[in-house]
Design an enzyme around this catalytic site. Structure first.
Site, mmCIF file in Angstrom:
data_model
loop_
_atom_site.group_PDB
_atom_site.id
_atom_site.type_symbol
_atom_site.label_atom_id
_atom_site.label_comp_id
_atom_site.label_asym_id
_atom_site.label_seq_id
_atom_site.Cartn_x
_atom_site.Cartn_y
_atom_site.Cartn_z
ATOM 1 N N ARG A 1 0.844 -1.188 0.000
ATOM 2 C CA ARG A 1 0.000 0.000 0.000
ATOM 3 C C ARG A 1 0.886 1.246 0.000
ATOM 4 O O ARG A 1 2.096 1.157 0.159
ATOM 5 C CB ARG A 1 -0.937 0.007 1.219
ATOM 6 C CG ARG A 1 -0.207 -0.151 2.530
ATOM 7 C CD ARG A 1 -0.868 0.562 3.676
ATOM 8 N NE ARG A 1 -1.172 1.932 3.342
ATOM 9 C CZ ARG A 1 -0.311 2.933 3.438
ATOM 10 N NH1 ARG A 1 0.941 2.702 3.826
ATOM 11 N NH2 ARG A 1 -0.663 4.155 3.128
ATOM 12 N N ARG B 1 -6.746 -0.243 -7.576
ATOM 13 C CA ARG B 1 -6.890 0.902 -6.656
ATOM 14 C C ARG B 1 -7.106 2.152 -7.498
ATOM 15 O O ARG B 1 -6.148 2.710 -8.032
ATOM 16 C CB ARG B 1 -5.643 1.073 -5.781
ATOM 17 C CG ARG B 1 -5.276 -0.082 -4.867
ATOM 18 C CD ARG B 1 -6.294 -0.373 -3.782
ATOM 19 N NE ARG B 1 -6.594 0.753 -2.927
ATOM 20 C CZ ARG B 1 -5.873 1.116 -1.861
ATOM 21 N NH1 ARG B 1 -4.788 0.433 -1.529
ATOM 22 N NH2 ARG B 1 -6.240 2.138 -1.114
ATOM 23 N N GLN C 1 -3.413 2.548 9.817
ATOM 24 C CA GLN C 1 -2.060 2.541 9.249
ATOM 25 C C GLN C 1 -1.071 3.338 10.088
ATOM 26 O O GLN C 1 0.116 3.026 10.137
ATOM 27 C CB GLN C 1 -2.077 3.092 7.817
ATOM 28 C CG GLN C 1 -2.831 2.230 6.826
ATOM 29 C CD GLN C 1 -4.234 2.755 6.589
ATOM 30 O OE1 GLN C 1 -4.880 3.262 7.493
ATOM 31 N NE2 GLN C 1 -4.702 2.654 5.358
ATOM 32 N N ASP D 1 -2.156 10.628 -2.465
ATOM 33 C CA ASP D 1 -2.402 9.577 -3.445
ATOM 34 C C ASP D 1 -2.682 10.152 -4.828
ATOM 35 O O ASP D 1 -2.462 9.481 -5.829
ATOM 36 C CB ASP D 1 -3.569 8.702 -2.988
ATOM 37 C CG ASP D 1 -3.161 7.788 -1.853
ATOM 38 O OD1 ASP D 1 -2.800 6.639 -2.138
ATOM 39 O OD2 ASP D 1 -3.162 8.230 -0.694
#
Length: 349
Positions: free
Chosen positions: A51, A94, A203, A244
């Site tokens: 990730r 994703r 996370q 992202d």
């Protein structure tokens, strides 16, 4: 100067296969997953074994090579068609992380520009994936150095807050936002890092805290709803987050909760910085309204491990990302330097 531990590499090419640190098991268990096919890589990306936008891009590049390696066709045009099918499957894993699309596009561009046999193309694909990985590591180290330029002047030691994980585990091995924090620690400028736990997948509590412990960086984990209190008590000097996808105007998609953190940072006059490589900037998107937001399974909200948190009969909404408007971001730190969100277009190559 602070001492450094062994580096963390979440994606590694070794013995003709890809080795991934299984991030779903950290910090309780350290496991390396062996990936030998593009199908396995697609599953690893989708299930968040790997990730973080840059790491996803690197993994997808290797995944495309693994897919190409298994194509038995020797006729170029038919090979290209098969390769595009594999690329599309990887793209679907994703939708928000633009580095995924950037890496696949770069790999396919290399294919279109390569003469020779199909076997020649396969070798070039592997070389390109390795280059993407090496470049990302260098890029992160440059961003770490550039991030030092925005820190308040010495002699003050700093407490910095970060959200989610934008460290070695999310990149080739150094980090974006956590890379700046690493550089501050190495330079003797860091007193402590505060890590938001980052619900629903935790996370920050699991991955960022684990990375800090590996390197001896003092870290305090707080729940996401404690950040405003910490700022009110003047415990935080600055906030550094990753990204992202960044639109051309500077609007930034990052892990859910980032937007709220930016709002309270502005309220408390705490500078809020985004740290991301140029590959995360989507110059084709005018603003953040156009960024697709991935929604994930509601089980991430209603249970932790095997423990169910919510009663039966309730509904769930689980967007994985939110978009922080550019006007809440003091600066964006890239490998080419530090710019205001309004100046992003000056970095377009």
């Amino acid at each position: 100067m602070q001492s450094q531990s062994n580096p963390i590499y979440p994606v590694l090419w070794q013995d003709n296969q890809v080795l991934l640190i299984n991030q779903t098991l950290l910090p309780n268990q350290y496991e390396v997953v062996k990936i030998n096919s593009y199908q396995d890589m697609a599953k690893a990306i989708k299930t968040m074994i790997v990730r973080g936008a840059p790491a996803i891009g690197i993994a997808a590049a290797y995944g495309l090579y693994l897919g190409a390696r298994d194509i038995k066709i020797q006729e170029r045009e038919t090979f290209f068609k098969e390769l595009e099918i594999i690329a599309e499957e990887l793209r679907q894993t994703r939708p928000t992380a633009v580095n995924l699309f950037w890496a696949i596009s770069r790999m396919l561009k290399t294919v279109s520009e390569t003469a020779g046999t199909v076997e020649d193309i396969k070798q070039i694909l592997l070389k390109t994936a390795q280059e993407i990985q090496a470049e990302d590591l260098e890029t992160c180290q440059k961003m770490g150095d550039n991030g030092l330029l925005v820190l308040p002047p010495e002699p003050q030691k700093l407490t910095l807050l970060t959200h989610c994980n934008a460290g070695a585990l999310a990149t080739a091995g150094y980090g974006t936002a956590l890379g700046v924090i690493r550089s501050a620690w190495t330079a003797g400028r860091l007193e402590r890092v505060y890590a938001d736990e980052t619900r629903p997948r935790l996370q920050g509590a699991k991955l960022t805290a684990w990375e800090c412990v590996q390197e001896g960086i003092p870290v305090t984990v707080i729940s996401d709803n404690m950040a405003a209190h910490c700022m009110q008590k003047r415990l935080i000097h600055a906030v550094f987050v990753g990204a992202d996808r960044i639109a051309a105007n500077g609007d930034t998609a990052n892990k859910i909760g980032t937007y709220g953190l930016a709002v309270i940072s502005q309220m408390h006059n705490v500078p809020f910085f985004v740290v991301a490589p140029l590959s995360t900037i989507d110059f084709e998107l005018a603003n953040g309204d156009l960024i697709p937001i991935e929604e994930r399974h509601p089980s991430e909200i209603y249970q932790v491990g095997e423990t169910r948190l919510c009663p039966d009969g309730v509904d769930y909404y689980n967007p994985a990302f939110d978009v922080t408007p550019a006007n809440l971001i003091k600066a964006i730190i890239t490998e080419k330097g530090v710019v205001k969100p309004s100046e992003l277009l000056t970095l377009k190559g």
